[in-house]
Design an enzyme around this catalytic site. Sequence first.
Site, PDB file in Angstrom:
ATOM      1  N   ASP A 102    -107.098  -7.600 -25.052  1.00  0.00           N
ATOM      2  CA  ASP A 102    -108.313  -7.205 -24.337  1.00  0.00           C
ATOM      3  C   ASP A 102    -109.051  -8.436 -23.785  1.00  0.00           C
ATOM      4  O   ASP A 102    -108.839  -9.555 -24.255  1.00  0.00           O
ATOM      5  CB  ASP A 102    -109.264  -6.443 -25.274  1.00  0.00           C
ATOM      6  CG  ASP A 102    -108.682  -5.113 -25.706  1.00  0.00           C
ATOM      7  OD1 ASP A 102    -107.785  -4.597 -25.015  1.00  0.00           O
ATOM      8  OD2 ASP A 102    -109.126  -4.601 -26.749  1.00  0.00           O
TER       9      ASP A 102
HETATM   10  N1  URA Z   1    -106.247  -4.267 -30.531  1.00  0.00           N
HETATM   11  C1  URA Z   1    -107.366  -4.236 -29.793  1.00  0.00           C
HETATM   12  O1  URA Z   1    -108.227  -3.385 -29.985  1.00  0.00           O
HETATM   13  N2  URA Z   1    -107.517  -5.166 -28.830  1.00  0.00           N
HETATM   14  C2  URA Z   1    -106.614  -6.140 -28.588  1.00  0.00           C
HETATM   15  O2  URA Z   1    -106.820  -6.977 -27.718  1.00  0.00           O
HETATM   16  C3  URA Z   1    -105.452  -6.151 -29.376  1.00  0.00           C
HETATM   17  C4  URA Z   1    -105.281  -5.210 -30.336  1.00  0.00           C
END
Ligand code: URA
Length: 230
Positions: A102
């Site tokens: 993310d």
């Molecule tokens: N889980 C999440 O919520 N975000 C990420 O970036 C990776 C795993």
Amino acid sequence: MRVDRFLSNLPRYNRQQVRLLLVEKRVRIDGKVVSDPHSDVLEFSRVEVDDEVLQSGKPARYFMLHKPPGCVSATRDPQHATVLDLLDEPHKDDLHIAGRLDFNTTGLMLITNDGTWSRRLTQPQTKLPKVYYVETEQDIDPSYALKFAEGIYFAFEDLTTQPAQLELLGPRSARLSIVEGRYHQVKRMFGFFNNKVLHLHRESIGELTLDHALKPGEYRALRTEEIHLF
Ligand code: URA
């Protein structure tokens, strides 16, 4: 693809001719003479017949990047900096990301031009553990560990997450190991307990750990033994 199929797909050879080329030991893959029609031609293989190069075999490239917060795990984005902007490499259009993070998640990110390698690494059947360091808004109750090990139902996908291991590090920090990569998976798992994830950092994928020498935004090429981990 098998070498006999690779050659007979070319307009200049029929199957009979391909068989002969192989028997006469006129075909080389990556410099080695091959006569077995089952020999593999990969995206990165160099294929020659006599002295003619039929596929030049570009180099396969593999990088680990310490993803900083505030950049997108995409090759292009109209608004934000992308992880590829951090790489000072030629032919960046050939590169892609193996396993997204993310916007504000930090940590280990793998980038390559080898689609076979990245597919192996990201397909759910491989069940590679991905380990995250997590900090949350509320205290993490020890009962989370049992629920994460049982799996959490995600209504949108209509599935239950694979067993995950939680190790408490402090009242609001933990290490979580998951074998999938569902959309916002870690945040949604903590979201089940209405506990917001404030900081998320991927430490490792399988046996490969983020190099501690890499500061956020820095990257390096993977070593041969690291490439062969997957
Ligand atoms: N889980 C999440 O919520 N975000 C990420 O970036 C990776 C795993």
